[in-house]
Design a protein around this motif. Structure first.
Motif, PDB file in Angstrom:
ATOM      1  N   PHE A  25       0.876  -1.185   0.000  1.00  0.00           N
ATOM      2  CA  PHE A  25       0.000   0.000   0.000  1.00  0.00           C
ATOM      3  C   PHE A  25       0.905   1.224   0.000  1.00  0.00           C
ATOM      4  CE2 PHE A  25      -1.727  -3.420   2.655  1.00  0.00           C
ATOM      5  CZ  PHE A  25      -2.773  -3.817   1.843  1.00  0.00           C
ATOM      6  N   PRO A  26       1.095   1.848  -1.184  1.00  0.00           N
ATOM      7  CA  PRO A  26       2.197   2.803  -1.352  1.00  0.00           C
ATOM      8  C   PRO A  26       2.193   4.013  -0.402  1.00  0.00           C
ATOM      9  CG  PRO A  26       1.117   2.330  -3.445  1.00  0.00           C
ATOM     10  CD  PRO A  26       0.327   1.638  -2.397  1.00  0.00           C
ATOM     11  N   TYR A  27       1.036   4.527  -0.001  1.00  0.00           N
ATOM     12  CA  TYR A  27       1.053   5.752   0.806  1.00  0.00           C
ATOM     13  C   TYR A  27       0.782   5.487   2.280  1.00  0.00           C
ATOM     14  CZ  TYR A  27       0.786   8.204  -3.638  1.00  0.00           C
ATOM     15  OH  TYR A  27       1.047   8.668  -4.886  1.00  0.00           O
ATOM     16  N   ALA A  28      -0.234   4.661   2.531  1.00  0.00           N
ATOM     17  CA  ALA A  28      -0.734   4.561   3.897  1.00  0.00           C
ATOM     18  C   ALA A  28      -1.694   3.387   4.007  1.00  0.00           C
ATOM     19  CB  ALA A  28      -1.489   5.850   4.236  1.00  0.00           C
ATOM     20  N   HIS A  29      -1.981   2.983   5.214  1.00  0.00           N
ATOM     21  CA  HIS A  29      -3.064   2.025   5.431  1.00  0.00           C
ATOM     22  C   HIS A  29      -3.654   2.260   6.812  1.00  0.00           C
ATOM     23  CE1 HIS A  29      -0.743  -0.321   8.282  1.00  0.00           C
ATOM     24  NE2 HIS A  29       0.262  -0.269   7.459  1.00  0.00           N
ATOM     25  N   PRO A  30      -4.928   1.858   6.998  1.00  0.00           N
ATOM     26  CA  PRO A  30      -5.496   2.009   8.336  1.00  0.00           C
ATOM     27  C   PRO A  30      -4.894   0.963   9.271  1.00  0.00           C
ATOM     28  CG  PRO A  30      -7.201   1.699   6.667  1.00  0.00           C
ATOM     29  CD  PRO A  30      -5.900   1.338   6.044  1.00  0.00           C
ATOM     30  N   LEU A  31      -4.668   1.359  10.489  1.00  0.00           N
ATOM     31  CA  LEU A  31      -4.090   0.456  11.488  1.00  0.00           C
ATOM     32  C   LEU A  31      -4.997   0.476  12.709  1.00  0.00           C
ATOM     33  CD1 LEU A  31      -1.565  -1.220  12.360  1.00  0.00           C
ATOM     34  CD2 LEU A  31      -0.649   0.888  13.291  1.00  0.00           C
ATOM     35  N   TRP A  32      -5.484  -0.708  13.089  1.00  0.00           N
ATOM     36  CA  TRP A  32      -6.453  -0.757  14.194  1.00  0.00           C
ATOM     37  C   TRP A  32      -5.795  -1.260  15.461  1.00  0.00           C
ATOM     38  CZ3 TRP A  32     -11.201   1.291  14.091  1.00  0.00           C
ATOM     39  CH2 TRP A  32     -11.699   1.657  12.833  1.00  0.00           C
ATOM     40  N   LEU A  33      -5.973  -0.509  16.545  1.00  0.00           N
ATOM     41  CA  LEU A  33      -5.571  -1.001  17.868  1.00  0.00           C
ATOM     42  C   LEU A  33      -6.869  -1.457  18.527  1.00  0.00           C
ATOM     43  CD1 LEU A  33      -3.119   1.865  19.025  1.00  0.00           C
ATOM     44  CD2 LEU A  33      -2.596  -0.193  17.742  1.00  0.00           C
ATOM     45  N   GLY A  34      -7.147  -2.752  18.457  1.00  0.00           N
ATOM     46  CA  GLY A  34      -8.440  -3.232  18.934  1.00  0.00           C
ATOM     47  C   GLY A  34      -9.511  -2.894  17.906  1.00  0.00           C
ATOM     48  N   GLN A  35     -10.802  -2.999  18.341  1.00  0.00           N
ATOM     49  CA  GLN A  35     -11.870  -2.831  17.357  1.00  0.00           C
ATOM     50  C   GLN A  35     -12.262  -1.380  17.143  1.00  0.00           C
ATOM     51  OE1 GLN A  35     -14.387  -5.757  19.346  1.00  0.00           O
ATOM     52  NE2 GLN A  35     -14.937  -6.493  17.302  1.00  0.00           N
ATOM     53  N   PHE A  36     -11.871  -0.523  18.087  1.00  0.00           N
ATOM     54  CA  PHE A  36     -12.454   0.828  18.063  1.00  0.00           C
ATOM     55  C   PHE A  36     -11.477   1.955  17.768  1.00  0.00           C
ATOM     56  CE2 PHE A  36     -14.789  -1.842  21.117  1.00  0.00           C
ATOM     57  CZ  PHE A  36     -15.991  -1.928  20.419  1.00  0.00           C
ATOM     58  N   LEU A  37     -10.190   1.662  17.861  1.00  0.00           N
ATOM     59  CA  LEU A  37      -9.228   2.750  17.723  1.00  0.00           C
ATOM     60  C   LEU A  37      -8.449   2.585  16.421  1.00  0.00           C
ATOM     61  CD1 LEU A  37      -8.185   5.223  19.188  1.00  0.00           C
ATOM     62  CD2 LEU A  37      -6.532   3.788  20.373  1.00  0.00           C
ATOM     63  N   GLY A  38      -8.765   3.430  15.442  1.00  0.00           N
ATOM     64  CA  GLY A  38      -8.135   3.296  14.135  1.00  0.00           C
ATOM     65  C   GLY A  38      -7.242   4.488  13.812  1.00  0.00           C
TER      66      GLY A  38
END
Ligand code: HEM
Length: 459
Positions: A25-38
């Motif tokens: 994913f060249p620029y960025a991706h979502p990263l989740w800490l648990g189910q609620f904190l992205g």
């Protein structure tokens, strides 16, 4: 964009995993800490510039975990209070204040190298990280907190151990969503261990403040301070008044002392240790740096301020090791207003951003052969053609590192002296295992073999 979770990270070793995601994913991706904190995890220079050239606040979801330990010091503060403290403390890192620190770095390093001379006699590898840490803490306390000439005390050592526990626990807490709630965390064994380590750290910093306050009661000491043209960090804090003439509160003072005590030694420890590891890994660069510093030093046994600007090759190697092993691998922000990225994507105010410095520095679209150690990436010509946000070991923009000049000076003096006294080689049986713990550490230490050189340094 695909969402990636911290569980995946914990299983596979986070740093390399994010680098591999960055290829996908060249620029960025979502990263989740648990189910609620992205978070949006970014590692591309234009994305980094869009966020880090502004002064958005730190992400409270992560930085609030610091509060129990370092309080609301410069690292965590935002808004007018941050600005006021930054303005107040900037003169403490003025070039004229930093100059005499070079002598302190020389002395603390010689003391460490004498110890290493003993260890090297045993002819086996040893973990350098802890000795570098003690040396960096000793230098910091002498430079910014006016400590006398004695070595580290038992209490200083307890502080050092407390910080390594605190950084480990903080990293675990960031990555474990069930630990995010204060009330739950303080009831867990990890939470209680965190509180005990905070207490140990505060015992140390409280003592430093008490001793300096006591010294200020002494008129002679006061006169000495007034006669100095430039005040040190603790003088500035103790003498500080805001616009209405009000002093820093005890809590504000303690927060700044705790912040600088931690940021000022753990980061440089990581930087110096990984640099020496790089030298062991790449003997040809090690020899070239040694030749350079040997010539600069001549028949003296310590470096001076004017020498630092002449260490061209060493400085390029330090930068290349900061690229591959950034002491602060990841930092977080919360957007105070929407942001538009170069590729047309945008994020609304309130979004959480993680800047993955480690993955940015290994991003192959910016750094050809990104895994190769090549100091020539940092020649002035190469730097001039690169994106200014491609290399961010000290972060960038208004919330960059206030101590970066201090850190670079210390790293130059320490590493130059190390290279003059020893040849560094790897221990193939114990390669370091990179691990982010707020700062970049190695799970099993950094084990190197040292061969004394006895090159005319008089030592
Ligand atoms: C190689 C050594 C160092 C590295 C790689 C480093 C890196 C960084 C980074 C990446 C930040 C931004 C943190 C964030 O956004 O959360 C930062 C901030 C900071 N650093 Fe450093 N640092 C180093 C040495 C030092 C030293 C020696 C000091 C003090 C003597 C120091 C004091 C601070 C402080 C107080 C901040 C917060 C500044 C603000 O927000 O205004 N650092 N550092």
């Amino acid at each position: 964009m695909k969402s990636l979770g911290v569980l995946q990270i914990q299983k596979t070793g986070s740093l390399d995993k994010v680098v591999s995601w960055a290829h996908q994913f060249p620029y960025a991706h979502p990263l989740w800490l648990g189910q609620f904190l992205g978070f949006l995890n970014i590692y591309e220079p234009d994305y980094a510039k869009a966020v880090y050239s502004r002064g958005d606040p730190k992400a409270a979801d992560v930085y609030d975990f610091f509060l129990q330990w370092i309080g609301k010091g410069l690292l965590v503060l935002h808004g007018p209070k941050w600005y006021e403290h930054r303005k107040l403390l900037t003169p403490g890192f003025h070039y004229d204040v930093l100059k005499p620190y070079v002598a302190v770095f020389n002395n603390s390093t010689h003391a460490m190298l004498d110890k290493w001379e003993e260890k090297a006699r045993e002819d086996k590898s040893f973990d350098i990280f802890c000795d570098v840490g003690h040396m960096a803490l000793d230098s910091l306390m002498k430079c910014t907190f006016g400590k006398g000439n004695s070595g580290l005390s038992h209490r200083d050592n307890s502080y050092y151990l407390a910080v390594s526990d605190l950084t480990l626990l903080m990293q675990q807490r960031i990555e474990s969503f069930q630990y995010h709630n204060d009330f739950i965390y303080w009831l867990t064994p990890h939470g209680r261990r965190f509180l005990r380590a905070c207490q140990a750290a505060h015992d140390h910093t409280d003592q430093v403040i008490r001793e300096r306050k006591a010294a200020l009661q002494d008129e002679k000491e006061q006169e000495k301070i007034q006669n100095r043209r430039h005040l040190d960090f603790l003088d500035i804090l103790l003498g500080a008044r805001d616009e209405s003439g009000i002093k820093l509160s005890d809590a504000e003072l303690r927060a700044e002392v705790d912040t600088f005590m931690f940021e000022g030694h753990d980061t440089t420890t990581s930087g110096i240790s990984w640099f020496l590891y790089c030298m062991a890994l790449y003997p040809e660069h090690q020899s070239r740096c040694r030749e350079e510093v040997c010539e600069i030093l001549g028949d003296r046994d310590s470096f001076q301020w004017d020498d630092l600007g002449k260490m061209t090759y060493l400085t390029m190697c330090i930068k290349e090791s900061l690229r591959l092993y950034p002491p602060v691998p990841q930092v977080y922000r919360q957007l105070s207003k929407p942001v538009n990225f170069v590729d047309g994507r945008s994020l609304p105010a309130g979004s959480l951003i993680s800047l993955h410095i480690y993955a940015l520095h290994r991003n192959s679209s910016v750094w050809p052969d990104s895994e190769v150690f090549d100091p020539l990436r940092f020649t002035p010509e190469n730097v001039a053609t690169r994106h200014p946000f491609a290399f961010m070991p000290f972060s960038a923009g208004p919330r960059n590192c206030i101590g970066q000049q201090f850190a670079m000076n210390e790293m130059k003096v320490v590493t130059a002296l190390c290279l003059l006294r020893f040849e560094f080689a790897l221990d193939p049986l114990q390669p370091p295992i990179r691990m982010p713990q707020l700062i970049l550490r190695s799970k099993n230490g950094i084990h190197l073999r040292l061969k004394p050189l006895h090159l005319g340094s008089g030592k």
